[in-house]
Design a protein around this motif. Structure first.
Motif, PDB file in Angstrom:
ATOM      1  N   ARG A 151      66.215  72.610 121.551  1.00 46.69           N
ATOM      2  CA  ARG A 151      66.997  73.412 120.602  1.00 46.69           C
ATOM      3  C   ARG A 151      67.781  72.498 119.666  1.00 46.69           C
ATOM      4  NH1 ARG A 151      69.521  76.140 124.070  1.00 46.69           N
ATOM      5  NH2 ARG A 151      68.002  77.813 124.232  1.00 46.69           N
ATOM      6  N   ARG A 204      65.398  70.773 117.138  1.00 46.45           N
ATOM      7  CA  ARG A 204      64.951  71.590 116.016  1.00 46.45           C
ATOM      8  C   ARG A 204      65.820  71.351 114.796  1.00 46.45           C
ATOM      9  NH1 ARG A 204      65.471  77.379 117.391  1.00 46.45           N
ATOM     10  NH2 ARG A 204      64.467  77.723 115.374  1.00 46.45           N
ATOM     11  N   ARG A 231      57.935  68.268 110.728  1.00 41.63           N
ATOM     12  CA  ARG A 231      57.370  69.467 111.335  1.00 41.63           C
ATOM     13  C   ARG A 231      56.637  69.103 112.610  1.00 41.63           C
ATOM     14  NH1 ARG A 231      55.770  70.510 106.019  1.00 41.63           N
ATOM     15  NH2 ARG A 231      53.657  69.852 106.534  1.00 41.63           N
ATOM     16  N   THR A 232      56.713  69.981 113.593  1.00 43.62           N
ATOM     17  CA  THR A 232      56.039  69.767 114.875  1.00 43.62           C
ATOM     18  C   THR A 232      54.715  70.507 114.880  1.00 43.62           C
ATOM     19  OG1 THR A 232      58.179  69.604 115.987  1.00 43.62           O
ATOM     20  CG2 THR A 232      56.248  69.985 117.365  1.00 43.62           C
ATOM     21  N   GLU A 279      60.187  81.368 120.165  1.00 40.78           N
ATOM     22  CA  GLU A 279      60.774  80.585 119.078  1.00 40.78           C
ATOM     23  C   GLU A 279      59.736  79.918 118.192  1.00 40.78           C
ATOM     24  OE1 GLU A 279      63.316  77.866 121.069  1.00 40.78           O
ATOM     25  OE2 GLU A 279      64.824  79.376 121.586  1.00 40.78           O
TER      26      GLU A 279
END
Length: 402
Positions: free
Chosen positions: A221, A224, A233-234, A269
């Protein structure tokens, strides 16, 4: 060449998954290079690409050797000044690496793999085992930061004064190393630019490896927010060491239920995480690593596709009056999406043509667009995970027309 950057919370098995991914890619025909600072069972511990299996080479980083080599080279360049000052050069054997040397060694290895003497193998895939998550995010931001430092400390335009250096050296009685210093700075800037280009390339993807659980949920979290701040970006979230849910043992059944709860949150998420089952033991070699790819032989994480890397511009500009903004005359709103950020952890400073942003443990200096440099900051707000900074035209820099 495609690049896969692998990181995750400490102890989540990122090195294991990076090695398994590299092995699976090589098995599927991709010429692959794996870079890691940690030992991997069954892999050679060499500081230059060495064959592991057909189609796979690996490099084990030695940050201590890199630090000693860099410092000895610097001493040689400064030998004239050191002799004049009576300094005693240090031998490589007495040098102990300093904090931060591991990060610099990894950046150097990335450059060698793409633009240096390692790239002659023409790899199809580069897999990089990064440090733990928070350190990895700072590392990925480092080339941009170091280049900014070099431009501030040694601006290229000041080289025009180099004709005065011989005279200054004669007056001061000390040799002026400015010329080689500027040349070294230009060389370092070019090398850092190559690494920054690799990180920002659309063919570079970031994979997060985490073991499902409350601690990893909190770490991801926080990550992010850092990923959004740096514009990264993942492509994939890999859930490692997932326990079977059919155990008759109450202890393991409770752990599996906790993992399923976390995996459900992750799926809400973002994209569903890729699951990697627990082997029941620590991997001991290439065979165990390949077992992590699954019984059907598919790679643990897709070896192609995805748009990872850094977004072209994580921020955008709106005119006042856009949704959520009151009407304004000429007011521009600079926007940056910061999921998970909270107001108390956010600091914002305008300095010249830059914004200095701090969000919790993450920090980034953002250059402003030319139009915004002629404005003053008249307000900022964090709403619905988006930071909005209001810029009002400065009459002294942006005269109004009747």
């Amino acid at each position: 060449m495609r690049t896969v950057l692998v990181t995750g919370p400490g102890g989540a098995g990122r090195t294991t998954l990076a090695a398994a991914t590299a092995l699976a890619a090589a098995r599927d025909g991709a010429r692959t290079l794996l870079i890691s600072a940690d030992p991997i069972p069954g892999f050679p511990a060499t500081t230059a690409p060495a064959p592991v299996t057909e189609g796979l080479w690996s490099v084990r980083l030695d940050s201590g050797a890199h630090f000693r080599g860099e410092l000895v080279t610097l001493q040689e360049q400064l030998s004239g000044v050191l002799e004049l000052l009576g300094g005693n050069p240090l031998d490589a054997e007495e040098l102990t690496e300093l904090p931060g040397s591991a990060e610099l060694a990894l950046l150097h290895a990335l450059r060698r793999a793409t633009h240096g003497d390692w790239s002659h193998e023409a790899y199809d895939l580069l897999v990089v085992d990064l440090p733990p998550l928070r350190e990895a995010l700072a590392l990925l931001a480092l080339p941009e930061q170091l280049r900014r430092y070099l431009r501030r400390l040694l601006p290229q335009e000041r080289q025009a004064a180099r004709a005065l250096r011989p005279m200054l050296a004669q007056l001061a009685g000390v040799p002026m190393p400015a010329q080689w210093l500027y040349e070294a700075a230009a060389r370092r800037d070019a090398e850092l630019a190559q690494v920054q280009a690799l990180i920002e390339d659309r063919a570079t993807t970031l994979w997060l490896v985490a073991e499902p659980g409350p601690a990893a949920e909190d770490a991801l979290r926080t990550a992010r927010t850092g990923l959004a701040l740096y514009g990264l970006r993942t492509e994939a979230l890999v859930a490692n060491r997932v326990l079977p849910g059919h155990s008759s043992d109450p202890f393991f059944a409770a752990l599996a239920a906790q993992q399923e709860k976390t995996l459900g949150h992750w799926g809400e998420e973002g994209p569903a995480p890729v699951r990697v089952a627990h082997l029941g033991r620590d991997p001991q070699g290439p065979d165990d690593l390949l077992a992590l790819a699954g019984p059907d032989g598919a790679p643990t994480v897709p070896a192609t596709g995805g748009e990872g890397g850094r977004a072209e511009a994580p921020w955008w500009i709106e005119e006042a009056g856009a949704p959520g903004e009151p009407e304004g005359d000429g007011i521009l709103v600079w926007c940056l999406r910061l999921p998970g950020a909270v107001k108390k952890d956010l600091q914002l400073v305008r300095r010249g043509g830059e914004l200095l942003l701090t969000v919790g443990p993450f920090h980034r200096i953002v250059p402003l667009e030319p139009a915004l440099r002629r404005c003053t900051v008249t307000g900022a707000a964090l709403t619905d995970g988006v930071l909005r900074v209001r810029f009002t035209p400065d009459p002294a820099l942006w005269p109004r027309t009747s």
